[in-house]
Design a protein around this motif. Structure first.
Motif, PDB file in Angstrom:
ATOM      1  N   SER A 174       4.294  24.401  -7.106  1.00 44.84           N
ATOM      2  CA  SER A 174       3.665  23.358  -7.922  1.00 44.84           C
ATOM      3  C   SER A 174       4.584  22.916  -9.049  1.00 44.84           C
ATOM      4  O   SER A 174       4.726  21.722  -9.325  1.00 44.84           O
ATOM      5  CB  SER A 174       2.357  23.873  -8.526  1.00 44.84           C
ATOM      6  OG  SER A 174       1.473  24.232  -7.508  1.00 44.84           O
TER       7      SER A 174
ATOM      8  N   TYR B  14      -7.797  24.120 -10.634  1.00 46.20           N
ATOM      9  CA  TYR B  14      -7.289  24.864  -9.473  1.00 46.20           C
ATOM     10  C   TYR B  14      -8.329  24.670  -8.389  1.00 46.20           C
ATOM     11  O   TYR B  14      -9.401  25.241  -8.418  1.00 46.20           O
ATOM     12  CB  TYR B  14      -7.097  26.339  -9.817  1.00 46.20           C
ATOM     13  CG  TYR B  14      -6.185  27.075  -8.846  1.00 46.20           C
ATOM     14  CD1 TYR B  14      -6.183  26.763  -7.483  1.00 46.20           C
ATOM     15  CD2 TYR B  14      -5.320  28.056  -9.297  1.00 46.20           C
ATOM     16  CE1 TYR B  14      -5.340  27.413  -6.606  1.00 46.20           C
ATOM     17  CE2 TYR B  14      -4.477  28.725  -8.414  1.00 46.20           C
ATOM     18  CZ  TYR B  14      -4.491  28.400  -7.071  1.00 46.20           C
ATOM     19  OH  TYR B  14      -3.665  29.053  -6.196  1.00 46.20           O
TER      20      TYR B  14
ATOM     21  N   ARG C 192     -10.868  30.238  -5.317  1.00 48.23           N
ATOM     22  CA  ARG C 192     -10.470  29.402  -6.478  1.00 48.23           C
ATOM     23  C   ARG C 192     -11.640  28.525  -6.958  1.00 48.23           C
ATOM     24  O   ARG C 192     -12.709  29.007  -7.122  1.00 48.23           O
ATOM     25  CB  ARG C 192      -9.202  28.583  -6.167  1.00 48.23           C
ATOM     26  CG  ARG C 192      -8.178  29.343  -5.304  1.00 48.23           C
ATOM     27  CD  ARG C 192      -7.429  30.414  -6.039  1.00 48.23           C
ATOM     28  NE  ARG C 192      -6.985  31.506  -5.185  1.00 48.23           N
ATOM     29  CZ  ARG C 192      -5.883  31.560  -4.447  1.00 48.23           C
ATOM     30  NH1 ARG C 192      -5.059  30.559  -4.433  1.00 48.23           N
ATOM     31  NH2 ARG C 192      -5.588  32.630  -3.728  1.00 48.23           N
TER      32      ARG C 192
ATOM     33  N   GLU D 144      -5.265  32.545 -10.012  1.00 47.58           N
ATOM     34  CA  GLU D 144      -5.692  31.567 -11.010  1.00 47.58           C
ATOM     35  C   GLU D 144      -5.014  31.857 -12.353  1.00 47.58           C
ATOM     36  O   GLU D 144      -4.515  30.959 -13.038  1.00 47.58           O
ATOM     37  CB  GLU D 144      -7.220  31.619 -11.190  1.00 47.58           C
ATOM     38  CG  GLU D 144      -8.018  31.078 -10.006  1.00 47.58           C
ATOM     39  CD  GLU D 144      -8.343  32.126  -8.935  1.00 47.58           C
ATOM     40  OE1 GLU D 144      -7.497  33.020  -8.685  1.00 47.58           O
ATOM     41  OE2 GLU D 144      -9.430  32.059  -8.339  1.00 47.58           O
TER      42      GLU D 144
ATOM     43  N   TYR E 209      -1.226  31.079 -12.188  1.00 45.51           N
ATOM     44  CA  TYR E 209      -1.019  29.625 -12.161  1.00 45.51           C
ATOM     45  C   TYR E 209      -1.235  29.047 -13.558  1.00 45.51           C
ATOM     46  O   TYR E 209      -0.444  28.242 -14.054  1.00 45.51           O
ATOM     47  CB  TYR E 209      -1.980  28.971 -11.157  1.00 45.51           C
ATOM     48  CG  TYR E 209      -1.892  27.471 -11.142  1.00 45.51           C
ATOM     49  CD1 TYR E 209      -0.850  26.822 -10.486  1.00 45.51           C
ATOM     50  CD2 TYR E 209      -2.840  26.690 -11.805  1.00 45.51           C
ATOM     51  CE1 TYR E 209      -0.751  25.443 -10.489  1.00 45.51           C
ATOM     52  CE2 TYR E 209      -2.750  25.303 -11.809  1.00 45.51           C
ATOM     53  CZ  TYR E 209      -1.710  24.685 -11.147  1.00 45.51           C
ATOM     54  OH  TYR E 209      -1.614  23.318 -11.161  1.00 45.51           O
TER      55      TYR E 209
ATOM     56  N   ASN F 111      -2.668  17.798 -11.002  1.00 41.82           N
ATOM     57  CA  ASN F 111      -3.368  18.866 -10.308  1.00 41.82           C
ATOM     58  C   ASN F 111      -2.921  19.031  -8.860  1.00 41.82           C
ATOM     59  O   ASN F 111      -2.532  18.075  -8.199  1.00 41.82           O
ATOM     60  CB  ASN F 111      -4.881  18.605 -10.335  1.00 41.82           C
ATOM     61  CG  ASN F 111      -5.474  18.928 -11.693  1.00 41.82           C
ATOM     62  OD1 ASN F 111      -5.015  19.851 -12.374  1.00 41.82           O
ATOM     63  ND2 ASN F 111      -6.487  18.180 -12.101  1.00 41.82           N
TER      64      ASN F 111
END
Lengths: 806, 284
Positions: A771, A206, A309, A391, A394, A787
């Motif tokens: 994402s 991240y 992040r 974070e 995700y 990523n």
């Protein structure tokens, strides 16, 4: 008092503009007319201007600083260096995370853009010219920008910590290691993994990004040497904490310090911490005896103030072969930059990363986090999220997708069969949180139905076929995300910052004519507190929201509070507001009973008045009660109508939501086009639907930014490659899709009005949703993970790696 | 973001501009809209002790179209390019390109002359003017001369204009046939990852003439004669387009930056050019 026009009860409710009303934001009249009062709008008589000499190197010894030429420039008053701050013990300052940080370079610099000297001049332009004239001799040192390399390297970044084998959060394993933080049962988790039918693994980065509020950071310090009072105006998300810290650092008694946060042009976590600019403006004002202003520019903001992040996350998730999750293992290597200046409650060096089991009933889990020093800017703030929750969400929402690939299952169905059931709340998570409430299945089903999920999957399959047959070069991605946030920090028993408990507060004064002012310990940075907190009060005390002033940000007038970040204002200060309102109501009830000549228990509150039970024609309005409270001698009741409440929440609140994104991807150029974005949010009781809608649009837009391109990138020499808005992606209206918003309402059982907080949910849920849409487009071609940020070239690279550019 | 001190001039005529340039030499720069130069000055990447604002110089703000000739004054803004109906009729590619430059606020200030004279490889107008085979009028102490857009750009920020000259006007023969300006960028306001300007005329279903230029793929705009020739006398089918793209890819020389690595840029250049040719041909 005012009128005797007969109004229906419905009219009276509407007049209040209380909870549930899409009341227009009262702040916007001044903001849209350029009448806001931001830091750079503050100009005091005789004010001087400060500017920084900053390091061009990411790691270097500072051999010498020659200020002669700068001092010789007309209008330059002072050039401060670490040597000048040292006698005051202000050349270093404590960070929020228990580390310390250089205010001005003390013998070396550790990141590009680090503050080296502070120039003070009579004019902002002269200050900028003088910065160019300060001669600094550097001797460059080897640079480390990779946390894994840092943990192996012989290069010592922080000589000041030499020999310290233990830091603020326990043992340090290496001279560039900061802490290890562990939650859960690793042994049991490993055992479950060993015995599992299916295990999916993935490592994900991240990337480092930045909150980038429209207004950069700044301060105006004014030391009045006659009365000994220091006033500091600043871009502070937590003004009261700043006052306490300033007092502890400077030795000036706290009653002699007044901290004022004026209008703040966005914070998103960036304005939680304390920056060298604040300290230097204060010191310069103390030294010169006149006000000193410091306002950073955009490049300084991006390069040197708190990033967000930068987590390397390695995950393992185990399940039965029909998809029931049995365990989760997560290890994070956290790049904290040159100083550990993370904004987290003291006991949580990785914030609430331990909410990484997400919305799922996962029986066993483990989380380990290693914090590491590198030659990057310090920070690690919660960018539009509760501490590290973005974070965490995700991570789990990627692990779910990876597990779905491993199981060859539909990712929506995999989520559904693993959700915590409605009847399981309050739910005890494997990593120690008690989720207060939720109804995930209902939200998920509603979301999937709204977008015709089955239809989307059919369309996607047709697209894949057409692509394979050479009929199109466009792929379609369906991004799914279901998130559970943990906000409203927090219970004082486990949440504090620098020892200060994370309660919040509200103080209300009802004026004799029935209007009111309420002051809170929080501070709006655009959230619309003046609008929404008045609505809470309107419903609680029966005074129209339009007759209530909300004031925040001046420590001389507002009650103590821990500020605004982590979606804590409504869960904590909003609760304090309701509780203070109830104190007002309790006293008002006694007054009303006296006026109506009945017993206290024989009157009841009804919208904007107290009525005699069973005789609704006999009533006293809140306005009448307020007048009597000040002007009538009432036996046994002291005059006035005021209340204050300090609220220590019993638990955090857990907003949740279900998001779906439909995206088309141009395989040849890497350009994604968002065709549809559906966001269902459950933030409990909804105070102002329009403000919620605005919050969701804003949070989703920042999520789009992070997922699709926004990053703070460094080259190997530690140079910031994305230091201007040319390269740092801040979406405009052009890049933003149309958002469809929806909601369910599951009130928080422990919050006085059932509200949970909403400002950050869309960011937390949005990042994995955008994402996942990108990655889902390539699932049929064998992609497991790629990523962020998914900018054009990285999407193109994904397609290239999958052999789609033949 | 605070520039070093500078002297500001606003002469009332071109003679005044030229006199200041003669007096201050290298230390002076002329400014039209200022949307490239002023940010550079604020970043202290351009040092301009003497800044000469052209805004008050008459005769440089007009768009004139007659006898198949288009004359655009150097002070004409991107907004005026977009708003001018006659121009949209005679050279619609100009509007299509200008619509893709920056954002409305910048386009109200940014000028064609500034965009062309600055020599920034990221600017859109240079490639476009090479595609259109424009002529630039330069006025200096020795009078006026004309330089072809295709001869004007020497390297990044280096052009055929000498320090004592001012670019005053752009002259174009009104193009015929189909056109396209295709640009990929990361966001509004960004320079191109790749951009292509294409003009094609057709005769009897075959390409008669083609002119192709690309932007931000080298330190100067790239007009490729061979790419255009590859389309001539063909039906502009897949093979012809591939050949044109191949010629162009031979001539570009992109560098890696935050937009991506070289391989990506080359691939995108090919995709963008293919689309530009297809769109231009569909309009021919």
């Amino acid at each position: 008092m005012k009128d005797d026009v007969e109004l229906t009860r419905e009219d009276r409710v509407a007049n209040l503009k209380g909870m549930g009303c899409a009341r227009k934001r009262v702040e916007d009249a001044r903001f849209t007319q350029g009448k806001g009062n931001y830091i750079d709008d503050i100009n005091l008589p005789g004010m001087l201007h400060g500017d920084f000499v900053r390091s061009p190197y990411a790691h270097a010894k500072v051999v010498s600083i020659n200020t002669e030429a700068a001092m010789a420039l007309d209008g330059v008053i002072a050039v401060l260096t670490a040597k000048d701050l040292e006698p005051l013990s202000l050349h270093w300052m404590p960070t929020l995370a228990g580390d310390k940080q250089m205010v001005l370079a003390d013998g070396k610099v550790l990141f590009q853009g680090q503050e080296v000297a502070f120039v003070v001049a009579t004019d902002r332009y002269i200050a900028a010219d003088a910065v160019e004239l300060v001669e600094v001799e550097y001797e460059d040192l080897p640079v480390i920008t990779d946390p894994f390399e840092a943990l192996k390297s012989d290069i010592v970044l922080r000589e000041d910590l030499a020999g310290q084998t233990s830091g603020a959060h326990g043992p340090r394993k290496h001279h560039n290691h900061i802490f290890t933080w562990e939650v859960g049962d690793e042994e049991a988790t490993n055992q479950v993994m060993d015995e599992a039918e299916v295990v999916a693994e993935e490592t994900m980065y991240y990337h480092r990004t930045h909150p980038c509020p429209l207004e950069t950071c700044g301060s105006v310090a004014s030391m009045d040497k006659v009365n000994g009072k220091l006033t500091v105006y600043g871009t502070f998300q937590a003004p009261h904490v700043v006052r306490t810290v300033a007092s502890l650092l400077s030795g000036i008694e706290e009653h002699n310090i007044r901290v004022i946060s004026p209008d703040i042009g966005g914070g998103f976590g960036n304005k939680v911490g304390v920056y060298p600019g604040y300290v230097c403006s204060i010191v310069a004002s103390i030294v010169t005896g006149v006000p000193v202003k410091w306002v950073e520019d955009r490049m300084e903001n991006l390069m040197s103030t708190a990033f967000a992040r930068d987590y390397w996350m390695k995950g393992r998730i185990s399940a039965t072969k029909d998809g029931k999750i049995t365990g989760l293992h997560c290890h994070v290597t956290a790049d904290h930059g040159a100083f550990d200046a993370c904004a987290d409650p003291t006991k949580f060096p990785a914030g609430f990363m331990s909410v990484c089991t997400g919305s799922y009933d996962i029986p066993v889990a483990y989380l380990g986090v290693d914090g590491v020093y590198t030659n990057k800017a310090p920070g690690g703030v919660s960018y539009r999220c509760s501490f590290r929750v973005t974070e965490a969400v995700y991570f789990i929402e990627r692990m779910i997708e990876v597990l779905a690939i491993e199981l060859n299952m539909d990712a929506a169905e995999l989520r559904r069969i693993n959700f915590i059931g409605k009847d399981q709340f309050p739910y005890q998570s494997a990593l120690g949180w008690e989720y207060d409430s939720g109804d995930y299945h209902t939200a998920w089903d509603k979301a999937l139905k709204a977008v015709d999920y089955e239809g989307l999957r059919r369309e996607q399959a047709e697209r894949v076929t057409a692509f394979k047959q050479g009929e199109t070069r466009s792929l379609m991605g369906i991004g799914l995300a279901f998130f559970t946030e943990i906000v409203g920090a927090g219970p004082v028993k486990n949440c504090d910052i620098l020892g200060m408990g994370m309660f919040d507060s509200c103080e209300i004064r009802i004026h004799p004519t029935g209007s009111a002012i309420a002051r809170l310990g929080t501070i709006s940075q655009g959230q619309g507190h003046a609008t929404t907190f008045a609505q809470i009060l309107a419903s609680e005390i029966g005074i129209p929201a339009d007759s209530i002033t909300i004031e925040e940000g001046d420590t001389d007038t507002a009650p103590y509070g821990l500020g605004t970040y982590g979606s804590r204002s409504t869960p904590v200060a909003g609760a304090a507001t309701a509780m203070a309102g109830r104190k007002i109501r309790a006293k008002a009830q006694m007054i009303a009973a006296y006026l109506l000549e009945v017993h206290d228990d024989d009157v009841e509150f009804d919208v904007d008045r107290f009525v005699v039970k069973g005789a609704p024609e006999r009533f006293k309005t809140m306005a009448e009660v307020a007048y009597a409270a000040y002007n009538q001698a009432i036996p046994g009741i002291e005059p006035g109508l005021e209340a204050v409440s300090y609220y220590d929440p019993p638990n955090m609140t857990y907003p949740f939501g279900a998001y779906v994104c439909v995206m088309d991807i141009d395989v040849d150029t890497g350009v994604p086009t968002i065709r549809r974005f559906y966001a269902l949010d459950d933030c409990g009781t909804r105070i102002n639907p329009m403000v919620i809608e605005g919050q969701i649009h804003g949070g989703l837009t920042e999520a789009l930014a992070v997922a699709l391109g926004q990053e703070i990138a460094y080259d190997d020499m530690g140079n910031v490659k994305t230091g201007t808005l040319m390269d740092f992606f801040l979406p405009t209206a052009w890049e933003v899709p149309n958002y469809e918003t929806d909601h369910t309402v599951t009130p928080s059982p422990h919050h006085p009005i059932g509200a949970k907080g909403v400002g950050e949910s869309p960011h937390v849920g949005g990042v994995p949703c955008f994402s996942n849409a990108v990655m889902d487009a390539f699932r049929a071609f064998g992609l497991r993970h790629s990523n962020m940020p998914h900018d054009h070239w990285r999407i193109w690279q994904t397609a290239q790696d999958l052999g789609l550019h033949k | 973001m605070i520039p070093a001190a500078f002297d500001y001039y606003r002469p009332k005529d071109l003679a005044g501009v030229l006199a200041l340039l003669r007096e201050h030499g290298d230390d002076a720069r002329v400014m039209a809209g200022g949307h490239s130069l002023i940010p550079m000055m604020k970043l202290r990447m351009a040092e301009v002790p003497h800044l000469i604002d052209l805004q008050d110089v008459p005769g440089m703000s007009e768009i004139l179209i007659s006898d198949g000739k288009i004359r655009i004054g150097a002070l004409v803004t991107q907004y005026e390019i977009i708003a001018h109906e006659g121009l949209a009729q005679s050279a619609p590619i100009l509007r299509e390109a200008a619509m893709q430059i920056a954002d409305p606020q910048v386009r109200y200030m940014g000028t064609v002359g500034g965009n062309l004279a600055n020599g920034d490889p990221g600017n859109d107008m240079p490639g476009l003017m090479q595609c259109l085979d424009a002529q630039f009028t330069l006025v200096g102490p020795d009078g006026e001369r004309s330089v072809a857009a295709r001869e004007f750009y020497e390297a990044a920020y280096l052009t055929a204009r000498t320090d004592d000259e001012v670019l005053t006007e752009i002259t174009i023969s009104a193009p015929t046939g189909g056109y396209a300006y295709e640009k990929q960028k990361r966001k509004i306001g960004d320079y191109a990852t790749a951009a292509a300007a294409v003009q094609i005329t057709q005769s009897g279903g075959r390409c008669a003439l083609a002119s192709i230029a690309m932007t931000n793929l080298s330190d100067v705009p790239v007009w490729s004669q061979s790419a255009g020739s590859a389309l001539v006398d063909t039906e502009v089918g897949g093979d012809a387009i591939k050949a044109a793209v191949a010629y162009m890819l031979d001539e570009i020389d992109p560098t890696e930056d935050n937009r991506g690595p070289v391989a990506f840029k080359r691939h995108v250049a090919g995709a963008i050019l293919t689309r530009a040719i297809q769109r231009a041909w569909s309009r021919a």
